[in-house]
Design a protein around this motif. Structure first.
Motif, PDB file in Angstrom:
ATOM      1  N   GLY A 257       6.821  76.023 -29.498  1.00 18.50           N
ATOM      2  CA  GLY A 257       8.241  76.028 -29.870  1.00 18.50           C
ATOM      3  C   GLY A 257       9.126  76.133 -28.638  1.00 18.50           C
TER       4      GLY A 257
ATOM      5  N   SER B  36      15.116  70.456 -29.780  1.00 25.50           N
ATOM      6  CA  SER B  36      15.250  71.602 -30.677  1.00 25.50           C
ATOM      7  C   SER B  36      14.632  71.307 -32.051  1.00 25.50           C
ATOM      8  CB  SER B  36      16.724  71.976 -30.834  1.00 25.50           C
ATOM      9  OG  SER B  36      17.462  70.856 -31.297  1.00 25.50           O
TER      10      SER B  36
ATOM     11  N   ILE C 240      11.777  73.939 -33.873  1.00 28.00           N
ATOM     12  CA  ILE C 240      12.031  74.751 -35.065  1.00 28.00           C
ATOM     13  C   ILE C 240      10.783  74.992 -35.936  1.00 28.00           C
ATOM     14  CG2 ILE C 240      13.290  74.775 -37.281  1.00 28.00           C
ATOM     15  CD1 ILE C 240      15.714  73.638 -35.653  1.00 28.00           C
TER      16      ILE C 240
ATOM     17  N   LEU D 298       8.467  77.622 -34.263  1.00 29.38           N
ATOM     18  CA  LEU D 298       9.047  78.959 -34.198  1.00 29.38           C
ATOM     19  C   LEU D 298       9.150  79.603 -35.576  1.00 29.38           C
ATOM     20  CD1 LEU D 298      11.823  78.197 -31.538  1.00 29.38           C
ATOM     21  CD2 LEU D 298       9.740  79.540 -31.186  1.00 29.38           C
ATOM     22  N   GLU D 299       9.363  78.788 -36.590  1.00 34.96           N
ATOM     23  CA  GLU D 299       9.468  79.323 -37.954  1.00 34.96           C
ATOM     24  C   GLU D 299       8.134  79.907 -38.436  1.00 34.96           C
ATOM     25  OE1 GLU D 299      11.075  76.038 -40.187  1.00 34.96           O
ATOM     26  OE2 GLU D 299      13.123  76.813 -40.035  1.00 34.96           O
TER      27      GLU D 299
ATOM     28  N   LYS E 274      12.603  84.686 -32.983  1.00 37.19           N
ATOM     29  CA  LYS E 274      13.825  84.674 -33.793  1.00 37.19           C
ATOM     30  C   LYS E 274      15.006  84.252 -32.926  1.00 37.19           C
ATOM     31  CE  LYS E 274      16.512  87.755 -36.751  1.00 37.19           C
ATOM     32  NZ  LYS E 274      16.756  89.167 -37.163  1.00 37.19           N
TER      33      LYS E 274
ATOM     34  N   LEU F  68      14.737  80.650 -32.113  1.00 39.82           N
ATOM     35  CA  LEU F  68      14.972  79.848 -33.317  1.00 39.82           C
ATOM     36  C   LEU F  68      16.471  79.736 -33.583  1.00 39.82           C
ATOM     37  CD1 LEU F  68      13.506  78.351 -35.585  1.00 39.82           C
ATOM     38  CD2 LEU F  68      13.492  80.465 -36.909  1.00 39.82           C
TER      39      LEU F  68
ATOM     40  N   HIS G 110      18.651  76.312 -33.698  1.00 34.56           N
ATOM     41  CA  HIS G 110      19.558  75.900 -34.777  1.00 34.56           C
ATOM     42  C   HIS G 110      20.955  75.639 -34.234  1.00 34.56           C
ATOM     43  CE1 HIS G 110      17.055  75.983 -38.279  1.00 34.56           C
ATOM     44  NE2 HIS G 110      16.594  77.204 -38.022  1.00 34.56           N
TER      45      HIS G 110
END
Lengths: 235, 185
Positions: free
Chosen positions: A173, A182, A186, A189-190, A204, A207, A211
């Motif tokens: 990520g 990006s 995502i 990282l999620e 977090k 992430l 976003h």
């Protein structure tokens, strides 16, 4: 036809004059012909007269041709002009398109914020001689050197057999984010459990920034630290 | 002549492709010169064509040295003709029709060239009075310089007929010229 008087030229004589004027005679023939002209005044005057007629026929034909040349020239320059016009229009469109693209692509506010607050994860210390995870740390070296594409490729290879490995998902990520991607960052990282994982808090944070870069302000705000500088800038 | 350059040789042969190329190369330059020197497009065309003919004639009379640049020569003839035109009464009339005082300042053309001019004009008139196929035949032989075979096919004649007709047409041209000169038609 007047067969008397000095004006009459026989056909053979006329043809000899033509032969000379058309440049068909060789050098010897020319010399011989010129000598005869010098010796025979009548022949000389007949030749002079014929030459004038001959040259005038040529010249009149050339005059007509020059008009033809001119018409062809104008046709060519008109088509060159219209080609040129097409090029100018195309160039104009290209300029407009690139201006438009530049306008669309220029960093918007969110991207600018992202750039201001994002710094890549420094990565894990690479300890040589660690045989178990050598491929991982080899990719870590690539990551630290900024060769994000290489690192990503290698880590993805490792992810196949360890799809839920936090370290791999986290660094994949972060590597994508550092690589200006990006959207790809995502999903990795999620996958990190914020509360459980060692990388949770950082995941977090990144992430949230991912976003932000993608333009998803609400999601970004929800993830980023409430009193962080970034949030303050967003509000 | 081995030392003659390609353009000179081509002009002597009335090579239309070459002459067309020279025309298209040089006319734009001359037109710009005229437009920048009190002239218009139509005047540029007329003067350029006169210069072209003069250049062509001089080449045929071997007045050009073998190393000379034909295009440069053409351009310089054209420029000089433009100067002559600007100084001529014809141009001055179009510029200022009210005052005639400066018409007398214009240099007179020499008698010799006038004589030559009028002889040319006489034959040109005679040419125009020839029948169309006569004129066409002569031009095919003398300007286009096509072969007897090509001409016979084009004019739908046998080679012998084409040859004889050429002779008769030239004789007719000569007779007409003499008549026009005598009677001042």
């Amino acid at each position: 036809m007047d067969y008397s008087g000095p004006n009459y030229i026989a056909q053979e004589q006329q043809e000899e004059f033509e032969y000379f004027l058309l440049g068909h005679m060789n050098i010897e023939e020319e010399i011989s012909f010129n000598k005869r002209l010098e010796k025979e005044p009548l022949l000389k005057s007949q030749f002079k007269e014929f030459k004038t007629l001959f040259l005038t026929v040529e010249e009149q034909a050339l005059r007509m041709k020059l008009d033809e040349f001119h018409d062809n020239f104008e046709k060519r320059s008109k088509s060159k002009k219209s080609n040129f016009t097409i090029y100018r229009i195309a160039a104009g469109i290209a300029v407009l398109l690139s201006l438009g693209l530049w306008f669309l692509n220029r960093p918007n506010q969110n991207e600018r914020l992202f750039l201001e607050y994002f710094s890549p994860d420094p990565g894990l210390p690479t300890v040589m001689g660690n045989n178990d995870n050598y491929p991982f740390y080899e990719a870590m070296v690539d990551y630290k050197e900024g060769n994000y594409d290489v690192a990503i490729k290698k880590w993805r290879g490792l992810l196949v057999s360890k799809p839920n490995n936090d370290t791999l998902n986290y660094f994949l990520g972060v590597a994508h984010l550092a690589n200006d991607d990006s959207k790809s960052a995502i999903p990795y990282l999620e996958k990190i459990d914020v509360s459980e994982s060692f990388f949770g808090k950082d995941a977090k944070h990144y992430l949230g920034l991912a976003h932000l870069k993608s333009g998803d302000i609400e999601k970004a705000k929800a993830l980023l630290e409430k009193d962080s500088e970034v949030i303050k800038s967003l509000d | 002549m081995q030392n003659e350059n390609h353009l000179t040789t081509a002009f002597k042969r009335n090579d239309q492709k070459v002459m067309q190329q020279v025309y298209q190369n040089m006319f734009p330059r001359f037109r710009n010169h005229v437009l920048n020197n009190s002239g218009d497009e139509a005047q540029a065309k007329d003067v350029f064509q006169e210069a072209f003919i003069a250049c062509w004639r001089n080449i045929k009379e071997d007045k050009l040295t073998f190393n000379s640049n034909v295009e440069a020569y053409l351009f310089s003839i054209a420029k000089n003709k433009w100067i002559d035109f600007l100084r001529s009464s014809r141009f001055k009339k179009t510029v200022n029709t009210e005052s005639f005082s400066h018409l007398s300042i214009v240099a007179e053309e020499s008698d010799k060239s006038e004589e030559k001019e009028s002889q040319l004009e006489v034959i040109q008139k005679a040419l125009n009075q020839l029948k169309d196929n006569c004129r066409a035949l002569l031009q095919l032989f003398y300007f286009e310089r096509k072969s007897m075979d090509e001409i016979s096919k084009e004019m739908n004649l046998t080679p012998a007929t084409a040859r004889n007709q050429k002779y008769r047409c030239m004789e007719k041209l000569r007779a007409l010229s003499i008549e026009i000169k005598k009677n001042g038609l």
